[in-house]
Design a protein around this motif. Structure first.
Motif, mmCIF file in Angstrom:
data_model
loop_
_atom_site.group_PDB
_atom_site.id
_atom_site.type_symbol
_atom_site.label_atom_id
_atom_site.label_comp_id
_atom_site.label_asym_id
_atom_site.label_seq_id
_atom_site.Cartn_x
_atom_site.Cartn_y
_atom_site.Cartn_z
ATOM 1 N N TYR A 43 10.255 -0.774 -4.446
ATOM 2 C CA TYR A 43 11.542 -0.850 -4.822
ATOM 3 C C TYR A 43 11.558 -1.010 -6.473
ATOM 4 N N LYS A 44 10.619 -1.893 -6.832
ATOM 5 C CA LYS A 44 10.471 -2.218 -8.257
ATOM 6 C C LYS A 44 9.819 -0.999 -9.129
ATOM 7 N N GLU A 45 8.920 -0.082 -8.299
ATOM 8 C CA GLU A 45 8.395 0.732 -9.078
ATOM 9 C C GLU A 45 9.391 1.996 -9.156
ATOM 10 N N LEU A 46 10.338 2.196 -8.305
ATOM 11 C CA LEU A 46 11.381 3.091 -8.345
ATOM 12 C C LEU A 46 12.170 2.800 -9.563
ATOM 13 N N PHE A 47 12.546 1.660 -9.769
ATOM 14 C CA PHE A 47 13.608 1.438 -10.848
ATOM 15 C C PHE A 47 12.827 1.171 -12.181
ATOM 16 N N ASP A 48 11.562 1.164 -12.232
ATOM 17 C CA ASP A 48 10.606 1.208 -13.518
ATOM 18 C C ASP A 48 10.658 2.474 -14.207
ATOM 19 N N THR A 49 11.146 2.979 -15.100
ATOM 20 C CA THR A 49 11.232 4.345 -15.698
ATOM 21 C C THR A 49 10.101 4.648 -16.283
ATOM 22 N N ASN A 50 9.047 3.872 -16.570
ATOM 23 C CA ASN A 50 7.761 4.106 -17.130
ATOM 24 C C ASN A 50 6.877 4.576 -15.771
ATOM 25 N N GLN A 51 7.043 4.386 -14.631
ATOM 26 C CA GLN A 51 6.421 4.770 -13.546
ATOM 27 C C GLN A 51 7.037 5.888 -12.590
ATOM 28 N N LEU A 84 11.758 13.262 -4.625
ATOM 29 C CA LEU A 84 11.061 12.558 -3.515
ATOM 30 C C LEU A 84 10.089 13.541 -2.916
ATOM 31 N N TYR A 85 10.401 14.774 -2.859
ATOM 32 C CA TYR A 85 9.490 15.611 -1.867
ATOM 33 C C TYR A 85 8.305 15.904 -2.990
ATOM 34 N N ASP A 86 8.582 16.049 -4.301
ATOM 35 C CA ASP A 86 7.563 16.255 -5.387
ATOM 36 C C ASP A 86 6.580 15.058 -5.537
ATOM 37 N N MET A 87 7.215 13.709 -5.245
ATOM 38 C CA MET A 87 6.462 12.383 -5.223
ATOM 39 C C MET A 87 5.439 12.563 -4.136
ATOM 40 N N VAL A 88 5.522 13.122 -2.992
ATOM 41 C CA VAL A 88 4.619 13.165 -1.801
ATOM 42 C C VAL A 88 3.828 14.334 -1.799
ATOM 43 N N ALA A 89 4.312 15.403 -2.484
ATOM 44 C CA ALA A 89 3.667 16.856 -2.046
ATOM 45 C C ALA A 89 2.650 17.119 -3.195
ATOM 46 N N LYS A 90 3.073 16.618 -4.502
ATOM 47 C CA LYS A 90 1.895 16.852 -5.531
ATOM 48 C C LYS A 90 0.742 16.216 -5.215
ATOM 49 N N GLU A 114 2.591 9.123 -1.962
ATOM 50 C CA GLU A 114 3.138 7.635 -2.010
ATOM 51 C C GLU A 114 3.997 7.683 -1.087
ATOM 52 N N PHE A 115 3.974 7.380 0.340
ATOM 53 C CA PHE A 115 4.586 7.698 1.118
ATOM 54 C C PHE A 115 5.457 6.318 1.436
ATOM 55 N N THR A 116 5.014 5.143 1.157
ATOM 56 C CA THR A 116 5.771 3.945 1.364
ATOM 57 C C THR A 116 6.677 3.840 0.116
ATOM 58 N N THR A 117 6.572 4.422 -0.945
ATOM 59 C CA THR A 117 7.518 4.488 -2.008
ATOM 60 C C THR A 117 8.494 5.510 -1.821
ATOM 61 N N PHE A 118 8.178 6.541 -1.180
ATOM 62 C CA PHE A 118 9.046 7.728 -0.793
ATOM 63 C C PHE A 118 10.086 7.047 0.321
ATOM 64 N N ALA A 119 9.701 6.041 1.181
ATOM 65 C CA ALA A 119 10.413 5.525 2.108
ATOM 66 C C ALA A 119 11.465 4.632 1.458
ATOM 67 N N ALA A 120 11.125 3.825 0.517
ATOM 68 C CA ALA A 120 11.888 3.026 -0.297
ATOM 69 C C ALA A 120 12.963 4.035 -0.830
ATOM 70 N N GLY A 140 0.917 -1.393 -0.159
ATOM 71 C CA GLY A 140 0.086 -0.026 0.061
ATOM 72 C C GLY A 140 0.874 1.383 0.058
ATOM 73 N N GLN A 141 0.008 2.397 -0.159
ATOM 74 C CA GLN A 141 0.801 3.623 0.059
ATOM 75 C C GLN A 141 0.814 4.544 1.182
#
Length: 280
Positions: A58-66, A232-238, A243-249, A40-41
């Motif tokens: 972690y997989k999402e972070l390394f997926d350049t499409n996401q 990473l700030y932009d990821m959770v601020a927009k 996406e807090f758990t993705t931010f943590a990763a 979850g997020q």
């Protein structure tokens, strides 16, 4: 109370303080690592030890499409490495000049450096922004690197000068009698002996831009040029982007290059800091 009991009590109190400080430092780190494996997020249902651990974030972070995380990581590495290289070169030359030569304005220059290191870069954000805008360096990594290097010179010059002062000047004089010039003395005699303090300056110069947010947020405007902290700030601020758990990763992975660099320079770290602070 006997002397032996007093020593035992002091030792016990020392270990209790160390244990408390260790708990204060390690607890939030464990939460970040644990949250990065939680599904979850949202962080509301996260726990230090995830019940259903997953590597999806972690997989999402390394997926350049996401995610543009890999671009941000590369930008941070590029900015930090170049800042480290330029800082070490300029600080070494400046500190060597102040340590070995006597010239008009030397004491005033050192005092100016001392005053400058008391003023953080973000205290001059408006001036830095206008200067970058006028010079065409806004939204460029070059402009960011120049700001970081300029901010690192005063403090690190004092630190390295203190270390170079501990290296006997008789070595320089002996080399001069053998016909060595200033540059040869600098590169072949002084710098090899100054390896510990060079490692300390390099580590400081790498860590500062790698984790900086304020200056990077002011100077960088496009997502492709963001560094890790800004991205990473932009990821959770927009909007709709919490996406807090993705931010943590992503935050966990930030520690990897810093840890590698620290472990590589660890044998120089203590000696460089202690010697650099003995003389001014």
């Amino acid at each position: 109370m006997s002397i032996k009991r007093q020593k035992y009590l002091r030792l016990t109190l020392t270990y209790l303080v160390i244990l408390a400080m260790f708990a204060i430092i390690i607890y939030p780190l464990l939460w970040i690592v644990g949250s990065s494996f939680n599904p979850g997020q949202s962080l509301s249902g996260s726990s230090i030890i995830p019940k259903n651990a997953t590597l999806d974030h972690y997989k999402e972070l390394f997926d350049t499409n996401q995610s543009a995380y890999l671009y941000w990581y590369w930008n941070s590495l590029k900015v930090s490495v170049l800042t480290m290289v330029f800082t070490v070169i300029l600080v070494s030359l400046t500190a060597y000049s102040f340590s070995r030569y006597r010239f008009i304005g030397r004491k005033n220059s050192l005092m100016t450096f001392l005053i400058l290191q008391m003023i953080p870069n973000f205290a001059a954000l408006i001036a830095i922004f206008i200067l970058a805008l006028l010079t065409g360096l806004l939204d460029t990594h070059l402009g960011l690197i120049l700001v970081y290097v300029g901010g690192a010179i005063p403090m690190n010059t004092w630190l390295m000068k203190g270390y170079l002062d501990t290296i006997p000047k008789e070595l320089d004089e002996s080399a001069k009698m053998d016909g060595a010039g200033h540059l040869r003395i600098f590169f072949q005699i002084v710098m090899p002996l100054a390896t510990p303090i060079i490692a300390v300056v390099a580590l400081f110069a790498f860590i500062a831009p790698f984790g900086d947010f304020i200056l990077a947020r002011i100077l960088l405007r496009t997502e492709e040029k963001y560094t890790l902290a800004v991205g990473l700030y932009d990821m959770v601020a927009k909007q709709f982007g919490a996406e807090f758990t993705t931010f943590a990763a992503g935050a966990v992975l930030i520690a990897v290059p810093i840890a590698i660099l620290f472990l590589s320079f660890q044998k120089y770290f203590v000696s460089g800091l202690t010697a650099g602070g003995t003389k001014g």
